[in-house]
Write an enzyme that holds these catalytic residues in place. Sequence first.
Site, PDB file in Angstrom:
ATOM      1  N   GLY A  20       0.789  -1.229   0.000  1.00  0.00           N
ATOM      2  CA  GLY A  20       0.000   0.000   0.000  1.00  0.00           C
ATOM      3  C   GLY A  20       0.819   1.275   0.000  1.00  0.00           C
ATOM      4  O   GLY A  20       0.329   2.333   0.403  1.00  0.00           O
ATOM      5  N   SER A  21       2.044   1.207  -0.512  1.00  0.00           N
ATOM      6  CA  SER A  21       2.831   2.447  -0.523  1.00  0.00           C
ATOM      7  C   SER A  21       2.236   3.470  -1.492  1.00  0.00           C
ATOM      8  O   SER A  21       2.338   4.682  -1.254  1.00  0.00           O
ATOM      9  CB  SER A  21       4.293   2.161  -0.863  1.00  0.00           C
ATOM     10  OG  SER A  21       4.439   1.683  -2.168  1.00  0.00           O
ATOM     11  N   ARG A  70     -14.449 -15.349 -10.497  1.00  0.00           N
ATOM     12  CA  ARG A  70     -13.959 -13.972 -10.677  1.00  0.00           C
ATOM     13  C   ARG A  70     -15.140 -13.002 -10.760  1.00  0.00           C
ATOM     14  O   ARG A  70     -15.098 -11.897 -10.221  1.00  0.00           O
ATOM     15  CB  ARG A  70     -13.145 -13.898 -11.979  1.00  0.00           C
ATOM     16  CG  ARG A  70     -12.618 -12.511 -12.298  1.00  0.00           C
ATOM     17  CD  ARG A  70     -11.795 -12.494 -13.576  1.00  0.00           C
ATOM     18  NE  ARG A  70     -10.846 -13.584 -13.627  1.00  0.00           N
ATOM     19  CZ  ARG A  70      -9.713 -13.628 -12.930  1.00  0.00           C
ATOM     20  NH1 ARG A  70      -9.387 -12.621 -12.146  1.00  0.00           N
ATOM     21  NH2 ARG A  70      -8.910 -14.660 -13.018  1.00  0.00           N
ATOM     22  N   LEU A  98     -10.281  -7.786 -12.575  1.00  0.00           N
ATOM     23  CA  LEU A  98     -11.728  -7.604 -12.426  1.00  0.00           C
ATOM     24  C   LEU A  98     -12.456  -8.114 -13.666  1.00  0.00           C
ATOM     25  O   LEU A  98     -11.935  -8.042 -14.775  1.00  0.00           O
ATOM     26  CB  LEU A  98     -12.043  -6.123 -12.205  1.00  0.00           C
ATOM     27  CG  LEU A  98     -11.493  -5.531 -10.897  1.00  0.00           C
ATOM     28  CD1 LEU A  98     -11.644  -4.013 -10.891  1.00  0.00           C
ATOM     29  CD2 LEU A  98     -12.186  -6.151  -9.681  1.00  0.00           C
ATOM     30  N   ASN A 112      -5.134   2.158 -13.088  1.00  0.00           N
ATOM     31  CA  ASN A 112      -4.194   1.164 -12.582  1.00  0.00           C
ATOM     32  C   ASN A 112      -2.770   1.688 -12.741  1.00  0.00           C
ATOM     33  O   ASN A 112      -2.486   2.483 -13.641  1.00  0.00           O
ATOM     34  CB  ASN A 112      -4.330  -0.153 -13.356  1.00  0.00           C
ATOM     35  CG  ASN A 112      -3.447  -1.248 -12.780  1.00  0.00           C
ATOM     36  OD1 ASN A 112      -3.310  -1.385 -11.562  1.00  0.00           O
ATOM     37  ND2 ASN A 112      -2.836  -2.037 -13.642  1.00  0.00           N
ATOM     38  N   HIS A 114       1.237   0.258 -13.077  1.00  0.00           N
ATOM     39  CA  HIS A 114       1.968  -0.977 -13.393  1.00  0.00           C
ATOM     40  C   HIS A 114       3.459  -0.652 -13.487  1.00  0.00           C
ATOM     41  O   HIS A 114       3.843   0.340 -14.120  1.00  0.00           O
ATOM     42  CB  HIS A 114       1.461  -1.544 -14.723  1.00  0.00           C
ATOM     43  CG  HIS A 114       2.090  -2.857 -15.061  1.00  0.00           C
ATOM     44  ND1 HIS A 114       1.721  -4.032 -14.442  1.00  0.00           N
ATOM     45  CD2 HIS A 114       3.075  -3.178 -15.936  1.00  0.00           C
ATOM     46  CE1 HIS A 114       2.459  -5.022 -14.918  1.00  0.00           C
ATOM     47  NE2 HIS A 114       3.281  -4.531 -15.831  1.00  0.00           N
ATOM     48  N   GLU A 147     -10.925  -4.481 -20.443  1.00  0.00           N
ATOM     49  CA  GLU A 147     -11.208  -5.896 -20.192  1.00  0.00           C
ATOM     50  C   GLU A 147      -9.948  -6.759 -20.200  1.00  0.00           C
ATOM     51  O   GLU A 147      -9.978  -7.897 -19.748  1.00  0.00           O
ATOM     52  CB  GLU A 147     -12.199  -6.445 -21.227  1.00  0.00           C
ATOM     53  CG  GLU A 147     -13.632  -5.965 -21.059  1.00  0.00           C
ATOM     54  CD  GLU A 147     -13.814  -4.498 -21.402  1.00  0.00           C
ATOM     55  OE1 GLU A 147     -12.984  -3.947 -22.166  1.00  0.00           O
ATOM     56  OE2 GLU A 147     -14.771  -3.892 -20.878  1.00  0.00           O
ATOM     57  N   VAL A 149      -5.754  -7.545 -19.357  1.00  0.00           N
ATOM     58  CA  VAL A 149      -4.829  -7.297 -18.239  1.00  0.00           C
ATOM     59  C   VAL A 149      -3.753  -6.268 -18.629  1.00  0.00           C
ATOM     60  O   VAL A 149      -3.095  -6.428 -19.656  1.00  0.00           O
ATOM     61  CB  VAL A 149      -4.146  -8.627 -17.815  1.00  0.00           C
ATOM     62  CG1 VAL A 149      -3.105  -8.370 -16.727  1.00  0.00           C
ATOM     63  CG2 VAL A 149      -5.187  -9.617 -17.339  1.00  0.00           C
ATOM     64  N   GLU A 179       6.619   6.058  -8.959  1.00  0.00           N
ATOM     65  CA  GLU A 179       5.183   5.778  -8.777  1.00  0.00           C
ATOM     66  C   GLU A 179       4.560   6.729  -7.760  1.00  0.00           C
ATOM     67  O   GLU A 179       3.480   7.284  -7.988  1.00  0.00           O
ATOM     68  CB  GLU A 179       4.981   4.333  -8.298  1.00  0.00           C
ATOM     69  CG  GLU A 179       5.316   3.286  -9.332  1.00  0.00           C
ATOM     70  CD  GLU A 179       4.942   1.873  -8.892  1.00  0.00           C
ATOM     71  OE1 GLU A 179       4.775   1.024  -9.762  1.00  0.00           O
ATOM     72  OE2 GLU A 179       4.818   1.616  -7.675  1.00  0.00           O
TER      73      GLU A 179
HETATM   74  C1  GRF Z   1       3.496  -1.245  -7.483  1.00  0.00           C
HETATM   75  O1  GRF Z   1       4.806  -1.393  -7.942  1.00  0.00           O
HETATM   76  C2  GRF Z   1       2.523  -1.190  -8.607  1.00  0.00           C
HETATM   77  O2  GRF Z   1       3.059  -0.680  -9.767  1.00  0.00           O
HETATM   78  C3  GRF Z   1       2.151  -2.634  -8.808  1.00  0.00           C
HETATM   79  O3  GRF Z   1       2.173  -3.207  -7.538  1.00  0.00           O
HETATM   80  C4  GRF Z   1       3.033  -2.459  -6.684  1.00  0.00           C
HETATM   81  C5  GRF Z   1       2.223  -2.075  -5.486  1.00  0.00           C
HETATM   82  O4  GRF Z   1       2.986  -1.503  -4.483  1.00  0.00           O
HETATM   83  N1  GRF Z   1       0.863  -2.742  -9.463  1.00  0.00           N
HETATM   84  P1  GRF Z   1       2.273  -0.879  -3.206  1.00  0.00           P
HETATM   85  O5  GRF Z   1       1.352  -1.947  -2.626  1.00  0.00           O
HETATM   86  O6  GRF Z   1       1.535   0.342  -3.619  1.00  0.00           O
HETATM   87  O7  GRF Z   1       3.404  -0.583  -2.264  1.00  0.00           O
END
Ligand code: GRF
Length: 205
Positions: A20-21, A70, A98, A112, A114, A147, A149, A179
């Site tokens: 959850g950073s 799912r 999802l 999202n 990634h 839809e 991934v 991020e």
């Molecule tokens: C991040 O690197 C994000 O890009 C990926 O999962 C990781 C989640 O990190 N989808 P955090 O849980 O937010 O620390």
Amino acid sequence: MSGTQWRAIIDIGVLVSGSGSNLQALIDTPDLGAAIRVVVADRPGIKALDRAHQAGIPTAILPWEDYESRSEFSTAVADTVEGAGAKVVVLAGFMRVLSSETVSRFPNRILNIHPSLLPAFPGANAVAKALAHGVKVTGVTIHLVDEEVDHGPIIAQRAVPVLPEDDVAALHARIQVQEHDLYPRVVRAFVAGEVSVVGGEVIWR
Ligand code: GRF
């Protein structure tokens, strides 16, 4: 009132599976223009839930194993998010795909993040895949969820160089620095209506 800028606060739900950073980065952004109404986790006991509790944000735990499919899991997630009043869904390290029915309940309203420069290295273990492939530059992508991934229209990307001495942890840590800066900026712009999708293409205002 001159000089006062009024801005609507948009209600959002954040979906998590791990540390959850990125959730923390959103919590720590005072001018986000969004209120996190609920944090939904697909498992108990994760640090992201502690972060939400610490910030006084309501949480819901929907264990993946409790659902037959799912589709049922996704419907429960969508019902929880909507039930909390959220209009925008922010995936922050959420490790489940999802269902398409759920995605269509929030058209172009699910974001999202990634840890690669999509379309390179979609799916799990993106950082390890990039290292194994020997790329010299990787990075982070924020996109709208469709839809497929790690596939929808790309809103923002930032490049991160791969260093000769990098292992997965070191490279992922440097990606996460980006991020934590980029996701709040994009969420802020998105809820402010500065990002729209026309014919599958993202337009920034
Ligand atoms: C991040 O690197 C994000 O890009 C990926 O999962 C990781 C989640 O990190 N989808 P955090 O849980 O937010 O620390």
